[in-house]
Design a protein around this motif. Structure first.
Motif, short mmCIF file in Angstrom:
data_model
loop_
_atom_site.label_atom_id
_atom_site.label_comp_id
_atom_site.label_asym_id
_atom_site.label_seq_id
_atom_site.Cartn_x
_atom_site.Cartn_y
_atom_site.Cartn_z
N SER A 15 0.83 -1.21 0.00
CA SER A 15 0.00 0.00 0.00
C SER A 15 0.86 1.25 0.00
O SER A 15 1.98 1.24 0.49
N SER A 16 0.34 2.30 -0.53
CA SER A 16 0.97 3.63 -0.53
C SER A 16 2.36 3.59 -1.14
O SER A 16 3.32 4.06 -0.56
N THR A 17 2.51 2.97 -2.30
CA THR A 17 3.79 2.95 -3.00
C THR A 17 3.60 3.57 -4.38
O THR A 17 2.53 3.55 -4.97
N SER A 18 4.70 4.12 -4.88
CA SER A 18 4.69 4.72 -6.21
C SER A 18 6.00 4.38 -6.90
O SER A 18 6.98 3.99 -6.27
N GLU A 134 8.75 3.39 -4.30
CA GLU A 134 9.01 4.26 -3.16
C GLU A 134 7.69 4.48 -2.42
O GLU A 134 6.66 4.74 -3.03
N ASN A 135 7.72 4.35 -1.08
CA ASN A 135 6.50 4.58 -0.31
C ASN A 135 6.44 6.03 0.16
O ASN A 135 7.30 6.85 -0.16
N ASN A 136 5.42 6.34 0.97
CA ASN A 136 5.21 7.72 1.42
C ASN A 136 6.31 8.22 2.33
O ASN A 136 6.53 9.42 2.46
N GLN A 137 6.99 7.29 3.03
CA GLN A 137 8.07 7.68 3.92
C GLN A 137 9.42 7.79 3.23
O GLN A 137 10.44 8.04 3.88
N GLY A 138 9.46 7.61 1.92
CA GLY A 138 10.73 7.71 1.18
C GLY A 138 11.55 6.44 1.20
O GLY A 138 12.71 6.46 0.80
#
Length: 441
Positions: A15-18, A134-138
């Motif tokens: 989840s929450s990855t780009s 890369e997730n939201n926390q870098g």
């Protein structure tokens, strides 16, 4: 629960990855042609000696700093290095990673950790596609896709990543498909032509020369009757044929054509050169010098990469600063001659090698107290020699002390003797003095 769930446990990074943009990203991370290469016998023969040599490496955890120098100080790291997971040993793990590395120029293994951050297992990842996320926390992640279309997303900080031909991509090695596949097509074409030639020559070929003009149906009918009557084996024993007045038989000679072997040899030689090996290494007919050259050119660079990658992923920067590192040890003396191995016995006498280390080079089992270094030609171990020296010093001190006591005793006796003589002289003088006084009176 599937194997992926068993490996991951409670971890979930899907989840929450780009997508993470790289500077140079030539290629889509496809690693699907490695199995195609592995099906070829020449490719597999080139990889096997390297995988076997890496699988025999010894691995240790070393902690060396100004205060201490310890080997395998932490039992949990030692256990993971010796038994990385329930399905394979350290040897099989290394062999599988080396095979994946040579087939795809990339090899991945996941370090599973417990809630306290300590490594508990290592699992190889034979994927068909890998992407950078890369997730939201870098946090940098790798998305692995398998043959079964299952997807696994893991943090790159817990991935042991081996690579070679590291050129065009910022993170991955360049796969060897482009230079190897054309060579394999040449070899496969030659092999197919030989197989077809052998298959076509299994039976004798006959040509029926009809003496009269027949239509197409009659030609096919007569030909099929000849084949069914005389060209098929039915288990009835020897068959006898008879001459038909309508046609004559002519045997077509078998073709012994074989492709030029030079083309195959050139392709095989180029494949061997691509893997930095030769026929002597592949066929296990090498001598000591040839193995040393192969070890220096192929094995040692990979050993250095293993040392750096395992150390970097197993320990934090603070732990590495404290002197923690993973060391893979390769012995290029394994295939040395007996004369070379015997020459190393002098290193045992100089405490550069322990007796058990030298015995392992000779292929002999260890002995008790064989891990204690010896000093020069003295056959006593160093710790025993120190104890013997302490005993000798203690005996010398006791002996010196007894000598001093005996000397003091002798001096006391001498002084007592002199005092006794003095007393006797004084007594004698006292006894003689009255008689002298009486005479004078």
């Amino acid at each position: 629960m599937g194997l992926i769930d068993w490996i991951m446990g409670k971890m979930n990074f899907q989840s929450s990855t780009s997508s993470f943009e790289l500077l140079n990203d030539e290629g889509d991370g496809q690693l699907t042609l490695g199995d195609t290469l592995f099906k070829n016998d020449v490719i597999r023969a080139c990889i096997r000696p390297k995988a076997n040599a890496i699988g025999k490496l010894k691995v240790t955890h070393v902690r060396e700093n100004n205060r201490e120098c310890k080997i395998n100080p932490d039992p949990w790291i030692y256990n993971v290095l010796q038994e990385p997971n329930p399905f394979m040993s350290r040897q099989l793990l290394l062999e599988k990673m080396v095979t994946q590395l040579d087939l795809n120029s990339n090899a991945f293994a996941f370090i599973k950790r417990n809630d306290f951050g300590y490594p508990t297992a290592i699992f190889p990842i034979p994927c068909t596609k890998v992407e950078v996320l890369e997730n939201n926390q870098g946090l940098i992640l790798l998305k692995f896709t398998f043959k079964t279309k299952n997807v696994l997303i893991l943090p790159y900080s817990d991935i042991i990543h081996l690579r070679k031909d590291f050129n065009s991509n910022d993170l991955f090695g360049t796969p060897p498909y482009d230079p190897l596949l054309p060579l394999l097509e040449v070899i496969d074409s030659v092999d197919d032509s030989i197989v077809n030639n052998v298959s076509n020559n299994r039976f004798m070929n006959w040509l029926l020369n009809f003496k009269e003009v027949l239509d197409q149906d009659d030609l096919i009918k007569n030909t099929n009757e000849f084949v069914n009557n005389y060209m098929k084996y039915t288990g009835d024993g020897v068959k006898a044929g008879f001459s038909e007045p309508t046609y004559t038989l002519q045997q077509v000679p078998a073709s012994n054509y074989a492709p030029e072997p030079q083309r195959t040899n050139d392709a095989i030689r180029r494949i061997l050169m691509f893997f930095n090996t030769n026929e002597n290494i592949v066929q296990s007919t090498f001598n000591e010098d040839q193995w040393n050259a192969y070890n220096e050119a192929v094995i040692n660079p990979l050993v250095i990469q293993l040392n750096n990658e395992f150390t970097r992923k197993f320990f934090t920067p603070a732990e590495r600063k404290n002197g923690n590192r993973i060391v893979f040890e390769a012995s290029n003396l394994e295939f040395a001659s007996i004369a070379t191995k015997l020459a190393f016995s002098i290193m045992v006498e100089r405490a550069s090698l322990t007796p058990n280390e030298w015995r392992s080079l000779m292929g002999i089992g260890p002995i008790q107290r064989g891990d204690v270094p010896l000093l020069k030609t003295d056959t006593a171990p160093i710790d025993q020699k120190e104890r013997d020296r302490e005993f000798e010093l203690r005996v010398e001190r006791e002996k010196k002390r007894e000598e001093e006591i005996e000397k003091c005793r002798q001096e006391c006796l001498e002084e007592c003797k002199q005092f006794k003589e003095f007393c006797m002289e004084q007594q004698k003088k006292l006894l003689e003095k009255p008689e002298t006084d009486d005479k004078n009176s």
